[in-house]
Motif scaffolding. Sequence first.
Motif, PDB file in Angstrom:
ATOM      1  N   ALA A 289       2.703   4.941  -7.174  1.00 31.27           N
ATOM      2  CA  ALA A 289       3.085   6.047  -6.281  1.00 31.27           C
ATOM      3  C   ALA A 289       2.572   7.388  -6.804  1.00 31.27           C
ATOM      4  CB  ALA A 289       4.595   6.091  -6.096  1.00 31.27           C
ATOM      5  N   ILE A 290       2.075   7.410  -8.028  1.00 31.24           N
ATOM      6  CA  ILE A 290       1.449   8.620  -8.574  1.00 31.24           C
ATOM      7  C   ILE A 290       0.259   9.034  -7.706  1.00 31.24           C
ATOM      8  CG2 ILE A 290       0.132   9.490 -10.558  1.00 31.24           C
ATOM      9  CD1 ILE A 290       2.110   8.047 -12.377  1.00 31.24           C
ATOM     10  N   LEU A 291      -0.281   8.097  -6.945  1.00 27.23           N
ATOM     11  CA  LEU A 291      -1.371   8.413  -6.013  1.00 27.23           C
ATOM     12  C   LEU A 291      -1.012   9.600  -5.118  1.00 27.23           C
ATOM     13  CD1 LEU A 291      -2.287   4.817  -4.791  1.00 27.23           C
ATOM     14  CD2 LEU A 291      -3.853   6.398  -5.922  1.00 27.23           C
ATOM     15  N   PHE A 292       0.251   9.715  -4.762  1.00 29.07           N
ATOM     16  CA  PHE A 292       0.675  10.772  -3.845  1.00 29.07           C
ATOM     17  C   PHE A 292       0.687  12.146  -4.514  1.00 29.07           C
ATOM     18  CE2 PHE A 292       2.379   6.849  -2.124  1.00 29.07           C
ATOM     19  CZ  PHE A 292       1.845   6.901  -0.841  1.00 29.07           C
ATOM     20  N   ASP A 293       0.560  12.172  -5.835  1.00 31.26           N
ATOM     21  CA  ASP A 293       0.500  13.434  -6.565  1.00 31.26           C
ATOM     22  C   ASP A 293      -0.934  13.942  -6.736  1.00 31.26           C
ATOM     23  OD1 ASP A 293       3.225  13.340  -6.794  1.00 31.26           O
ATOM     24  OD2 ASP A 293       3.232  12.627  -8.861  1.00 31.26           O
ATOM     25  N   ILE A 294      -1.907  13.132  -6.344  1.00 31.58           N
ATOM     26  CA  ILE A 294      -3.310  13.527  -6.468  1.00 31.58           C
ATOM     27  C   ILE A 294      -3.654  14.430  -5.291  1.00 31.58           C
ATOM     28  CG2 ILE A 294      -5.708  12.739  -6.557  1.00 31.58           C
ATOM     29  CD1 ILE A 294      -4.617  10.084  -7.740  1.00 31.58           C
ATOM     30  N   GLU A 295      -3.891  15.685  -5.577  1.00 27.37           N
ATOM     31  CA  GLU A 295      -4.107  16.670  -4.517  1.00 27.37           C
ATOM     32  C   GLU A 295      -5.381  16.425  -3.716  1.00 27.37           C
ATOM     33  OE1 GLU A 295      -3.620  20.693  -5.813  1.00 27.37           O
ATOM     34  OE2 GLU A 295      -1.839  20.175  -6.976  1.00 27.37           O
TER      35      GLU A 295
ATOM     36  N   LEU B  65      -2.526  10.296   4.285  1.00 21.77           N
ATOM     37  CA  LEU B  65      -2.833   9.010   4.914  1.00 21.77           C
ATOM     38  C   LEU B  65      -3.716   8.132   4.038  1.00 21.77           C
ATOM     39  CD1 LEU B  65      -3.280   9.905   8.686  1.00 21.77           C
ATOM     40  CD2 LEU B  65      -1.384   8.711   7.580  1.00 21.77           C
ATOM     41  N   LEU B  66      -4.677   8.726   3.358  1.00 19.94           N
ATOM     42  CA  LEU B  66      -5.524   7.958   2.449  1.00 19.94           C
ATOM     43  C   LEU B  66      -4.695   7.426   1.281  1.00 19.94           C
ATOM     44  CD1 LEU B  66      -8.284   6.889   1.653  1.00 19.94           C
ATOM     45  CD2 LEU B  66      -8.747   9.083   0.548  1.00 19.94           C
ATOM     46  N   ALA B  67      -3.856   8.281   0.707  1.00 19.10           N
ATOM     47  CA  ALA B  67      -2.990   7.849  -0.394  1.00 19.10           C
ATOM     48  C   ALA B  67      -2.052   6.734   0.069  1.00 19.10           C
ATOM     49  CB  ALA B  67      -2.190   9.025  -0.944  1.00 19.10           C
ATOM     50  N   LEU B  68      -1.517   6.859   1.282  1.00 16.90           N
ATOM     51  CA  LEU B  68      -0.627   5.835   1.825  1.00 16.90           C
ATOM     52  C   LEU B  68      -1.357   4.505   2.002  1.00 16.90           C
ATOM     53  CD1 LEU B  68       2.191   5.187   2.944  1.00 16.90           C
ATOM     54  CD2 LEU B  68       1.352   5.928   5.187  1.00 16.90           C
ATOM     55  N   GLY B  69      -2.572   4.557   2.545  1.00 14.98           N
ATOM     56  CA  GLY B  69      -3.359   3.333   2.713  1.00 14.98           C
ATOM     57  C   GLY B  69      -3.679   2.663   1.386  1.00 14.98           C
TER      58      GLY B  69
ATOM     59  N   ILE C 243      10.289  -4.170   4.144  1.00 17.73           N
ATOM     60  CA  ILE C 243      10.666  -3.635   2.837  1.00 17.73           C
ATOM     61  C   ILE C 243       9.849  -2.387   2.525  1.00 17.73           C
ATOM     62  CG2 ILE C 243      10.602  -4.063   0.339  1.00 17.73           C
ATOM     63  CD1 ILE C 243      11.424  -6.966   0.963  1.00 17.73           C
ATOM     64  N   TYR C 244       8.551  -2.425   2.796  1.00 15.35           N
ATOM     65  CA  TYR C 244       7.695  -1.264   2.512  1.00 15.35           C
ATOM     66  C   TYR C 244       8.184  -0.044   3.296  1.00 15.35           C
ATOM     67  CZ  TYR C 244       3.493   1.362   1.333  1.00 15.35           C
ATOM     68  OH  TYR C 244       2.625   2.310   0.842  1.00 15.35           O
ATOM     69  N   VAL C 245       8.448  -0.218   4.585  1.00 14.24           N
ATOM     70  CA  VAL C 245       8.919   0.887   5.427  1.00 14.24           C
ATOM     71  C   VAL C 245      10.310   1.342   4.988  1.00 14.24           C
ATOM     72  CG1 VAL C 245       9.608   1.508   7.786  1.00 14.24           C
ATOM     73  CG2 VAL C 245       7.455   0.302   7.397  1.00 14.24           C
ATOM     74  N   ALA C 246      11.200   0.404   4.685  1.00 10.92           N
ATOM     75  CA  ALA C 246      12.556   0.762   4.257  1.00 10.92           C
ATOM     76  C   ALA C 246      12.533   1.581   2.975  1.00 10.92           C
ATOM     77  CB  ALA C 246      13.402  -0.499   4.070  1.00 10.92           C
ATOM     78  N   VAL C 247      11.710   1.177   2.018  1.00  7.98           N
ATOM     79  CA  VAL C 247      11.604   1.925   0.762  1.00  7.98           C
ATOM     80  C   VAL C 247      11.061   3.322   1.052  1.00  7.98           C
ATOM     81  CG1 VAL C 247      10.353   2.057  -1.436  1.00  7.98           C
ATOM     82  CG2 VAL C 247      11.473  -0.068  -0.765  1.00  7.98           C
ATOM     83  N   TRP C 248      10.086   3.417   1.953  1.00  5.64           N
ATOM     84  CA  TRP C 248       9.548   4.731   2.306  1.00  5.64           C
ATOM     85  C   TRP C 248      10.597   5.612   2.958  1.00  5.64           C
ATOM     86  CZ3 TRP C 248       6.272   7.980   0.784  1.00  5.64           C
ATOM     87  CH2 TRP C 248       5.137   7.538   0.120  1.00  5.64           C
ATOM     88  N   LEU C 249      11.377   5.039   3.858  1.00  2.00           N
ATOM     89  CA  LEU C 249      12.423   5.821   4.517  1.00  2.00           C
ATOM     90  C   LEU C 249      13.468   6.305   3.511  1.00  2.00           C
ATOM     91  CD1 LEU C 249      12.975   3.826   7.832  1.00  2.00           C
ATOM     92  CD2 LEU C 249      11.898   6.062   7.548  1.00  2.00           C
TER      93      LEU C 249
END
Length: 132
Positions: free
Chosen positions: A50-56, A61-65, A101-107
């Motif tokens: 999830a550190i991917l989401f910290d890469i500016e 959407l790319l980080a999510l994919g 599970i993926y969506v629930a964790v995201w929510l």
Amino acid sequence: MKKIIQYAGIGVGYGSFSYLMILLYNPEIIPTRNNITSFLLMSAVIGISAILFDIEKLNFLLALGIHFFTTLSIVIVTMIYNGWLDDVMHTTEFWLIFIIIYVAVWLISCISNALKVDKINRALSKKQARKR
């Protein structure tokens, strides 16, 4: 290093919850020391990813994919290790459970983050009010 440990811990928390939900709805699954350990390790690695989401440089959407397919790959490796791949990989049920599970964790993560931001904003507002 502190950030990696923090993300791993968050991943283990979400993974533990997910594993318990899987056991709750699949009573035929018998937990073993190996599959519990591998599930916790998998959860930690997914949390670290999830550190991917910290890469500016990466848009959301790319980080999510990338995170989605990284998570799927880690889950598949764990399934191979535990001998579960042949049993469920090709069923609609696996894909539904994985996506739910993926969506629930995201929510849950989004709600948690929103609550933290709200708490910080309230604290800042109180601090600014005291300065006036």
